[in-house]
Design a protein around this motif. Sequence first.
Motif, PDB file in Angstrom:
ATOM      1  N   PHE A 181      11.913  20.479 -30.398  1.00  0.00           N
ATOM      2  CA  PHE A 181      11.603  19.298 -30.993  1.00  0.00           C
ATOM      3  C   PHE A 181      10.312  18.505 -32.183  1.00  0.00           C
ATOM      4  CE2 PHE A 181      15.172  17.835 -28.015  1.00  0.00           C
ATOM      5  CZ  PHE A 181      15.770  17.211 -29.320  1.00  0.00           C
ATOM      6  N   LEU A 182       9.965  17.864 -32.832  1.00  0.00           N
ATOM      7  CA  LEU A 182       9.023  17.793 -33.696  1.00  0.00           C
ATOM      8  C   LEU A 182       8.505  16.179 -33.022  1.00  0.00           C
ATOM      9  CD1 LEU A 182       9.755  19.520 -36.756  1.00  0.00           C
ATOM     10  CD2 LEU A 182       8.062  20.586 -35.331  1.00  0.00           C
ATOM     11  N   THR A 183       7.513  15.894 -32.383  1.00  0.00           N
ATOM     12  CA  THR A 183       7.718  14.766 -32.226  1.00  0.00           C
ATOM     13  C   THR A 183       5.969  13.661 -32.130  1.00  0.00           C
ATOM     14  OG1 THR A 183       5.800  15.179 -29.742  1.00  0.00           O
ATOM     15  CG2 THR A 183       8.430  15.276 -29.697  1.00  0.00           C
ATOM     16  N   GLY A 184       6.304  12.797 -32.417  1.00  0.00           N
ATOM     17  CA  GLY A 184       4.958  11.240 -32.698  1.00  0.00           C
ATOM     18  C   GLY A 184       4.615  11.493 -31.369  1.00  0.00           C
ATOM     19  N   HIS A 185       3.239  11.334 -31.166  1.00  0.00           N
ATOM     20  CA  HIS A 185       2.227  10.649 -29.988  1.00  0.00           C
ATOM     21  C   HIS A 185       3.200  10.337 -28.708  1.00  0.00           C
ATOM     22  CE1 HIS A 185      -0.659  10.500 -26.464  1.00  0.00           C
ATOM     23  NE2 HIS A 185      -0.456   9.162 -26.946  1.00  0.00           N
ATOM     24  N   GLY A 186       4.217   9.092 -28.723  1.00  0.00           N
ATOM     25  CA  GLY A 186       4.768   7.729 -28.563  1.00  0.00           C
ATOM     26  C   GLY A 186       5.831   8.910 -27.965  1.00  0.00           C
TER      27      GLY A 186
ATOM     28  N   VAL B 277       6.141  11.807 -26.501  1.00  0.00           N
ATOM     29  CA  VAL B 277       5.667  12.882 -25.410  1.00  0.00           C
ATOM     30  C   VAL B 277       6.714  12.884 -24.539  1.00  0.00           C
ATOM     31  CG1 VAL B 277       4.453  14.210 -24.159  1.00  0.00           C
ATOM     32  CG2 VAL B 277       3.547  13.983 -26.652  1.00  0.00           C
ATOM     33  N   PRO B 278       6.200  11.996 -23.805  1.00  0.00           N
ATOM     34  CA  PRO B 278       7.536  11.831 -22.685  1.00  0.00           C
ATOM     35  C   PRO B 278       8.329  12.299 -22.738  1.00  0.00           C
ATOM     36  CG  PRO B 278       6.212   9.548 -22.442  1.00  0.00           C
ATOM     37  CD  PRO B 278       6.062  10.683 -24.055  1.00  0.00           C
ATOM     38  N   LEU B 279       9.640  11.648 -23.739  1.00  0.00           N
ATOM     39  CA  LEU B 279      11.003  12.469 -24.011  1.00  0.00           C
ATOM     40  C   LEU B 279      10.961  13.192 -24.409  1.00  0.00           C
ATOM     41  CD1 LEU B 279      13.390  10.059 -24.251  1.00  0.00           C
ATOM     42  CD2 LEU B 279      12.544   9.689 -26.590  1.00  0.00           C
ATOM     43  N   ALA B 280      10.123  13.945 -24.749  1.00  0.00           N
ATOM     44  CA  ALA B 280      10.194  15.580 -25.112  1.00  0.00           C
ATOM     45  C   ALA B 280      10.605  16.524 -23.916  1.00  0.00           C
ATOM     46  CB  ALA B 280       9.155  15.747 -26.216  1.00  0.00           C
ATOM     47  N   VAL B 281       9.846  16.104 -23.414  1.00  0.00           N
ATOM     48  CA  VAL B 281       9.540  16.974 -21.733  1.00  0.00           C
ATOM     49  C   VAL B 281      10.739  16.619 -20.944  1.00  0.00           C
ATOM     50  CG1 VAL B 281       8.177  16.953 -19.353  1.00  0.00           C
ATOM     51  CG2 VAL B 281       6.630  16.270 -21.711  1.00  0.00           C
ATOM     52  N   ALA B 282      11.180  15.184 -21.764  1.00  0.00           N
ATOM     53  CA  ALA B 282      12.053  14.837 -20.681  1.00  0.00           C
ATOM     54  C   ALA B 282      13.811  16.422 -21.128  1.00  0.00           C
ATOM     55  CB  ALA B 282      12.764  13.515 -20.810  1.00  0.00           C
ATOM     56  N   THR B 283      13.324  16.189 -22.560  1.00  0.00           N
ATOM     57  CA  THR B 283      14.479  17.293 -23.206  1.00  0.00           C
ATOM     58  C   THR B 283      13.901  18.200 -22.653  1.00  0.00           C
ATOM     59  OG1 THR B 283      13.067  17.418 -25.159  1.00  0.00           O
ATOM     60  CG2 THR B 283      14.838  15.713 -25.090  1.00  0.00           C
ATOM     61  N   LEU B 284      13.295  18.839 -22.402  1.00  0.00           N
ATOM     62  CA  LEU B 284      13.074  20.402 -21.786  1.00  0.00           C
ATOM     63  C   LEU B 284      14.067  20.427 -19.852  1.00  0.00           C
ATOM     64  CD1 LEU B 284       8.896  21.100 -22.795  1.00  0.00           C
ATOM     65  CD2 LEU B 284      11.350  21.851 -23.696  1.00  0.00           C
ATOM     66  N   LYS B 285      14.112  20.032 -19.865  1.00  0.00           N
ATOM     67  CA  LYS B 285      14.682  19.818 -18.389  1.00  0.00           C
ATOM     68  C   LYS B 285      16.300  19.640 -18.844  1.00  0.00           C
ATOM     69  CE  LYS B 285      10.786  16.808 -15.563  1.00  0.00           C
ATOM     70  NZ  LYS B 285      10.988  15.884 -14.911  1.00  0.00           N
ATOM     71  N   ARG B 286      16.325  19.307 -19.941  1.00  0.00           N
ATOM     72  CA  ARG B 286      18.052  18.854 -20.617  1.00  0.00           C
ATOM     73  C   ARG B 286      18.191  20.553 -21.140  1.00  0.00           C
ATOM     74  NH1 ARG B 286      19.516  14.679 -23.512  1.00  0.00           N
ATOM     75  NH2 ARG B 286      21.782  15.233 -23.380  1.00  0.00           N
ATOM     76  N   GLY B 287      17.220  20.854 -21.394  1.00  0.00           N
ATOM     77  CA  GLY B 287      17.559  22.875 -22.186  1.00  0.00           C
ATOM     78  C   GLY B 287      17.024  22.667 -23.136  1.00  0.00           C
ATOM     79  N   ALA B 288      15.572  21.480 -23.746  1.00  0.00           N
ATOM     80  CA  ALA B 288      15.462  22.029 -25.019  1.00  0.00           C
ATOM     81  C   ALA B 288      14.639  23.618 -25.139  1.00  0.00           C
ATOM     82  CB  ALA B 288      14.509  21.147 -25.517  1.00  0.00           C
ATOM     83  N   PHE B 289      14.216  24.375 -26.064  1.00  0.00           N
ATOM     84  CA  PHE B 289      13.237  25.531 -25.958  1.00  0.00           C
ATOM     85  C   PHE B 289      11.966  24.968 -25.545  1.00  0.00           C
ATOM     86  CE2 PHE B 289      11.046  29.289 -28.050  1.00  0.00           C
ATOM     87  CZ  PHE B 289      11.967  30.195 -27.428  1.00  0.00           C
ATOM     88  N   ASP B 290      11.385  24.360 -26.679  1.00  0.00           N
ATOM     89  CA  ASP B 290       9.972  23.524 -26.802  1.00  0.00           C
ATOM     90  C   ASP B 290      10.492  22.089 -27.453  1.00  0.00           C
ATOM     91  OD1 ASP B 290       7.123  23.329 -26.196  1.00  0.00           O
ATOM     92  OD2 ASP B 290       6.963  25.620 -26.791  1.00  0.00           O
ATOM     93  N   PHE B 291       8.668  21.977 -27.707  1.00  0.00           N
ATOM     94  CA  PHE B 291       8.543  20.714 -28.185  1.00  0.00           C
ATOM     95  C   PHE B 291       6.346  20.836 -29.176  1.00  0.00           C
ATOM     96  CE2 PHE B 291       6.871  18.606 -24.086  1.00  0.00           C
ATOM     97  CZ  PHE B 291       5.866  18.193 -25.186  1.00  0.00           C
ATOM     98  N   PHE B 292       6.557  19.927 -30.036  1.00  0.00           N
ATOM     99  CA  PHE B 292       5.488  19.914 -30.276  1.00  0.00           C
ATOM    100  C   PHE B 292       4.749  18.730 -31.134  1.00  0.00           C
ATOM    101  CE2 PHE B 292       6.430  24.937 -30.879  1.00  0.00           C
ATOM    102  CZ  PHE B 292       4.829  25.373 -31.182  1.00  0.00           C
ATOM    103  N   GLU B 293       3.786  18.394 -30.269  1.00  0.00           N
ATOM    104  CA  GLU B 293       3.677  16.448 -31.495  1.00  0.00           C
ATOM    105  C   GLU B 293       2.907  16.346 -32.335  1.00  0.00           C
ATOM    106  OE1 GLU B 293       0.379  13.623 -29.121  1.00  0.00           O
ATOM    107  OE2 GLU B 293       0.783  15.328 -28.334  1.00  0.00           O
ATOM    108  N   LYS B 294       2.653  16.479 -34.112  1.00  0.00           N
ATOM    109  CA  LYS B 294       2.411  15.995 -34.760  1.00  0.00           C
ATOM    110  C   LYS B 294       1.131  15.162 -34.353  1.00  0.00           C
ATOM    111  CE  LYS B 294       7.041  15.050 -36.066  1.00  0.00           C
ATOM    112  NZ  LYS B 294       8.239  13.714 -37.265  1.00  0.00           N
ATOM    113  N   PRO B 295       0.185  15.627 -35.240  1.00  0.00           N
ATOM    114  CA  PRO B 295      -0.107  17.375 -35.793  1.00  0.00           C
ATOM    115  C   PRO B 295      -0.014  18.475 -35.421  1.00  0.00           C
ATOM    116  CG  PRO B 295      -2.137  16.046 -36.249  1.00  0.00           C
ATOM    117  CD  PRO B 295      -1.420  15.283 -35.434  1.00  0.00           C
ATOM    118  N   PHE B 296       0.797  18.797 -35.815  1.00  0.00           N
ATOM    119  CA  PHE B 296       0.547  20.470 -34.697  1.00  0.00           C
ATOM    120  C   PHE B 296       0.264  21.497 -35.377  1.00  0.00           C
ATOM    121  CE2 PHE B 296       5.119  19.478 -36.360  1.00  0.00           C
ATOM    122  CZ  PHE B 296       4.968  20.174 -37.651  1.00  0.00           C
TER     123      PHE B 296
END
Length: 201
Positions: free
Chosen positions: A80-85, A87-106
């Motif tokens: 996932f490519l995410t904005g700062h706000g 991040v908590p949602l992105a972390v939750a997706t990791l627990k559901r099987g996402a591979f990783d996330f990157f916060e913009k700017p990366f």
Amino acid sequence: MNTPQAHLVDDDDAIRDALAWLLKSRGLPTATYASAEDFLASWTPDTCGCLLLDMRMEGMSGLDCFDALLARGAALPVIFLTGHGDVPLAVATLKRGAFDFFEKPFNDNELATRVGEAMVHDAHRRAVHASADSINLRIQSLSPRERQIMDGILAGKYNKVIADELNISMRTVEVHRANLFEKMQVKTAVELANLLKSPQA
């Protein structure tokens, strides 16, 4: 099977073009999509590589796209490519099987490296699946009697014991044993046991 690619989904033309250039410059084949709907329309169970998914987009969000893929049984690694706000949602997706996330700017280098790792991960997973499928097909090719003989062999029983238990001759056991070894593509009982202990995902 489709060619492994980094599937890049972002509704911002400039970001999408810049990311596509970055990944291609690192030797990573890349396909781009302007929306989650476009990607889902092109997705098949053979789609391989990895998915770079913007979390917030017009129309279907990245999160909705992720849910749709999970519902289809897709195992494509998702970054996932995410904005700062988000991040908590992105972390939750990791627990559901996402591979990783990157916060913009990366960091471009870190993102390209991680995409490469995701593609290697997907290739390995598919190879394990192919191996498991091959083993299962071999097992399915066995006759009921050959399966009985195989069970006896895996239990460590001698041919004579198997023959007595199945009320058949030793010669018959030996013939079935030779046939099942040929079908399972092994030469010894040890090879057979190791084959059936192979990780199957």
